[in-house]
Design a protein around this motif. Structure first.
Motif, mmCIF file in Angstrom:
data_model
loop_
_atom_site.group_PDB
_atom_site.id
_atom_site.type_symbol
_atom_site.label_atom_id
_atom_site.label_comp_id
_atom_site.label_asym_id
_atom_site.label_seq_id
_atom_site.Cartn_x
_atom_site.Cartn_y
_atom_site.Cartn_z
ATOM 1 N N ALA A 1 0.775 -1.050 0.069
ATOM 2 C CA ALA A 1 -0.108 0.047 -0.045
ATOM 3 C C ALA A 1 0.807 1.031 0.027
ATOM 4 C CB ALA A 1 -0.900 -0.026 1.184
ATOM 5 N N ILE A 2 1.989 1.295 0.732
ATOM 6 C CA ILE A 2 2.592 2.484 0.854
ATOM 7 C C ILE A 2 3.489 2.594 -0.461
ATOM 8 C CG2 ILE A 2 4.922 3.207 2.069
ATOM 9 C CD1 ILE A 2 4.116 1.625 4.497
ATOM 10 N N ALA A 3 3.849 1.452 -1.184
ATOM 11 C CA ALA A 3 4.499 1.681 -2.375
ATOM 12 C C ALA A 3 3.508 2.378 -3.466
ATOM 13 C CB ALA A 3 4.976 0.341 -3.048
ATOM 14 N N GLU A 4 2.274 1.651 -3.400
ATOM 15 C CA GLU A 4 1.374 2.198 -4.148
ATOM 16 C C GLU A 4 1.193 3.759 -4.211
ATOM 17 O OE1 GLU A 4 -1.979 -0.054 -3.581
ATOM 18 O OE2 GLU A 4 -1.037 -2.065 -4.375
ATOM 19 N N VAL B 1 7.733 7.524 9.969
ATOM 20 C CA VAL B 1 6.911 6.220 10.412
ATOM 21 C C VAL B 1 5.408 6.751 10.112
ATOM 22 C CG1 VAL B 1 5.777 5.544 12.609
ATOM 23 C CG2 VAL B 1 8.190 5.932 12.234
ATOM 24 N N LEU B 2 4.465 5.667 9.523
ATOM 25 C CA LEU B 2 3.381 5.824 9.271
ATOM 26 C C LEU B 2 2.886 4.874 10.048
ATOM 27 C CD1 LEU B 2 3.434 5.999 5.169
ATOM 28 C CD2 LEU B 2 3.512 8.021 7.014
ATOM 29 N N ALA B 3 1.820 5.145 11.072
ATOM 30 C CA ALA B 3 1.362 4.215 11.684
ATOM 31 C C ALA B 3 -0.552 4.304 11.785
ATOM 32 C CB ALA B 3 1.686 4.428 13.101
ATOM 33 N N GLY B 4 -0.936 3.553 12.562
ATOM 34 C CA GLY B 4 -2.521 3.809 12.763
ATOM 35 C C GLY B 4 -2.829 4.607 13.729
ATOM 36 N N ARG B 5 -1.924 4.437 14.711
ATOM 37 C CA ARG B 5 -2.087 5.506 15.729
ATOM 38 C C ARG B 5 -0.837 5.790 16.213
ATOM 39 N NH1 ARG B 5 -6.293 6.389 19.491
ATOM 40 N NH2 ARG B 5 -7.257 4.421 18.698
ATOM 41 N N VAL B 6 -0.536 7.031 16.616
ATOM 42 C CA VAL B 6 0.865 7.617 17.196
ATOM 43 C C VAL B 6 0.808 8.183 18.545
ATOM 44 C CG1 VAL B 6 2.762 9.244 16.905
ATOM 45 C CG2 VAL B 6 1.667 7.919 14.884
ATOM 46 N N THR B 7 1.285 7.736 19.524
ATOM 47 C CA THR B 7 1.097 8.267 20.862
ATOM 48 C C THR B 7 2.389 8.604 21.515
ATOM 49 O OG1 THR B 7 1.186 6.025 21.984
ATOM 50 C CG2 THR B 7 -1.079 6.877 21.608
ATOM 51 N N THR B 8 3.589 8.526 20.662
ATOM 52 C CA THR B 8 4.853 9.081 21.081
ATOM 53 C C THR B 8 4.869 10.584 20.964
ATOM 54 O OG1 THR B 8 5.904 8.573 19.024
ATOM 55 C CG2 THR B 8 6.158 6.814 21.068
ATOM 56 N N GLY B 9 5.949 11.211 21.607
ATOM 57 C CA GLY B 9 6.186 12.602 21.523
ATOM 58 C C GLY B 9 7.475 12.833 20.489
ATOM 59 N N ARG B 10 7.420 14.048 19.909
ATOM 60 C CA ARG B 10 8.428 14.327 18.848
ATOM 61 C C ARG B 10 10.010 14.254 19.458
ATOM 62 N NH1 ARG B 10 6.177 19.590 15.783
ATOM 63 N NH2 ARG B 10 4.349 18.731 14.753
ATOM 64 N N ARG B 11 10.158 14.434 20.892
ATOM 65 C CA ARG B 11 11.428 14.454 21.481
ATOM 66 C C ARG B 11 11.852 12.881 21.586
ATOM 67 N NH1 ARG B 11 12.318 17.433 27.017
ATOM 68 N NH2 ARG B 11 11.939 19.259 25.417
ATOM 69 N N GLU B 12 10.779 11.967 21.960
ATOM 70 C CA GLU B 12 11.214 10.449 21.904
ATOM 71 C C GLU B 12 11.481 10.113 20.315
ATOM 72 O OE1 GLU B 12 8.362 8.039 24.789
ATOM 73 O OE2 GLU B 12 7.232 9.673 23.923
ATOM 74 N N GLN B 13 10.596 10.340 19.550
ATOM 75 C CA GLN B 13 10.818 10.135 18.208
ATOM 76 C C GLN B 13 12.232 10.549 17.747
ATOM 77 O OE1 GLN B 13 7.523 11.713 16.029
ATOM 78 N NE2 GLN B 13 5.866 10.955 17.210
ATOM 79 N N GLY C 1 -5.641 4.701 3.627
ATOM 80 C CA GLY C 1 -4.869 5.679 4.407
ATOM 81 C C GLY C 1 -3.396 5.571 4.264
ATOM 82 N N LEU C 2 -2.787 4.515 4.045
ATOM 83 C CA LEU C 2 -1.397 4.310 4.095
ATOM 84 C C LEU C 2 -0.895 4.795 2.397
ATOM 85 C CD1 LEU C 2 -0.413 0.953 5.618
ATOM 86 C CD2 LEU C 2 0.084 3.323 6.339
ATOM 87 N N ARG C 3 -1.748 4.597 1.468
ATOM 88 C CA ARG C 3 -1.596 5.208 -0.097
ATOM 89 C C ARG C 3 -1.386 6.733 -0.063
ATOM 90 N NH1 ARG C 3 -4.744 0.618 -1.396
ATOM 91 N NH2 ARG C 3 -6.752 1.876 -1.444
#
Length: 397
Positions: free
Chosen positions: A22-25, A342-354, A382-384
């Protein structure tokens, strides 16, 4: 521009292979001239075998086995040269059980024994077992019993399956020369175990467990306390099962030659409900699942040559940064100075952690759609769409 696309599965919606496609498409819809390298990833849990087969080829052999409640299911063993790759979740996985069936007091890891027996029957000299996604909490007792290492109570009776009964474990029987061929082969699994030389028809087999966690077997960070509740354990069950595993570790240390004397405290012993402890008790070793994938599939070299790396999973949270796919991929990208998205269903981490983990930016399907249900029902779409946006941002068209 070379784009390396290496997501993990989106649990319950997309396999790692489907997510990568899906990401490739999406990327190709905006930048069709870019070179896309698809390397779907797993860290030891469900999808481990599919990812390796996609990258390595080899022979995928179907094997009848049993699920955590003893029901017949079909698993697979991947044979590449003299190495066999196995996925413990195919026998012990939580996905085999309906929510009302989850009970780590009675679930068993016995089904993994059939997969190991099939692998040794194919002549494999090295077994690499993906550990993760389990519904079991029996310290690998079912697995060991299937290989001939049976736990006994004080009266010398074999214990039934499950984690709870291990509080009554008092001894361990060892396979004998009269045991069936596969269990007999496992009795000499590594020279380091010191269990004599290989008998006729037997050979040394190297055993490796690939895990996405480094938890010990027992205690506050152990298999039961951390992962038991998601397998159906109540607060009272956690106390009971943790004590049962501590007792089980003591029995293994006393009765299994070559078993490490600090088994319960070793890193990775708590993987897959304690299957990690069984691997260590047999003289095997535990390695990082994502590090193994990076090495076995050549993903590390691909990341080094990339212009940008795209990874992801269903839920990008704090656990993702502790030895799981995103942490491993982002770390490799950081080491080579390559942007990592990172492409994720849900993101709960902060930018500093990332940022500390080597992640350039992260985007979620929930934020993209503005709707949790749509993120769950249309993840490929959504990934596309997110990937197309990233192509517009990163591609050197």
């Amino acid at each position: 521009m070379r784009v390396v696309i290496c997501p993990d599965k989106f649990a319950g919606t997309l396999t790692a292979v489907e997510a990568a496609q899906a990401i490739a498409e999406g990327w190709r819809s905006v930048a069709p001239g870019d070179e896309l390298v698809l390397r779907p990833v797993a860290d030891g849990g469900p999808g481990f075998l599919e990812v390796l087969h996609t990258s390595l080829g080899g022979d995928l052999i179907e094997v009848p086995t049993t699920d955590p409640l003893g029901r017949v299911v079909t698993g697979s063993v991947l044979i590449v040269g003299d190495t066999a790759y196995l996925e413990s979740a195919q026998a012990t996985g939580l996905h085999h059980l309906a929510p009302g069936e989850r009970d780590p007091k009675i679930t068993t890891s016995a089904g993994l024994g059939a997969l190991v027996a099939a692998a040794t029957a194919q002549g494999a000299h090295k077994l690499i077992i993906g550990l993760g996604g389990s519904a079991t909490n029996d310290g690998g007792a079912g697995f060991l019993a299937a290989l001939g290492f049976k736990p006994l109570d004080r009266e010398g009776n074999p214990l039934p399956p499950g984690g709870a009964v291990l509080r009554r474990a008092a001894a361990l029987t060892l396979p004998t020369s009269a045991a069936p061929a596969p269990p007999a082969a496992i009795t000499t699994i590594l020279p380091a175990r010191g269990v004599g030389g290989a008998a006729a028809g037997q050979r040394w087999v190297e055993l490796v467990g690939a895990s996405d966690v480094d938890n010990p077997l027992v205690g506050e960070q152990g298999a039961t306390a951390v992962y038991g509740p998601q397998k159906g354990a109540s607060a009272a069950d956690v106390v009971l099962l943790d004590a049962a595993l501590a007792n089980w570790a003591a029995v293994l240390q006393r009765d299994l030659p070559g078993c490490p004397q600090d088994l319960a405290a070793l890193k990775g012993a708590g993987a897959a409900g304690g299957l990690g402890a069984a691997v260590l008790a047999l003289g095997g070793r535990i390695v990082s699942g994502i590090d193994l994938i990076l090495t076995e599939t050549g993903l590390g070299e691909a990341v080094a040559e990339a212009g940008v790396v795209i990874t992801g999973e269903g839920s990008f949270d704090h656990q993702s940064l502790r030895g799981k796919v995103i942490a491993g991929v982002a770390g490799a990208a950081r080491d080579h100075g390559v942007p990592c998205v990172v492409l994720a269903g849900r993101v709960t981490t902060g930018r500093r952690e990332q940022g500390a983990a080597g992640i350039t930016e992260a985007h979620s399907l929930v934020d993209h759609f503005g709707d949790v249900d749509l993120a769950m029902t249309a993840p490929a779409r959504g990934l596309r769409e997110l990937s197309a946006r990233m192509a517009g941002q990163y591609s050197r068209r």
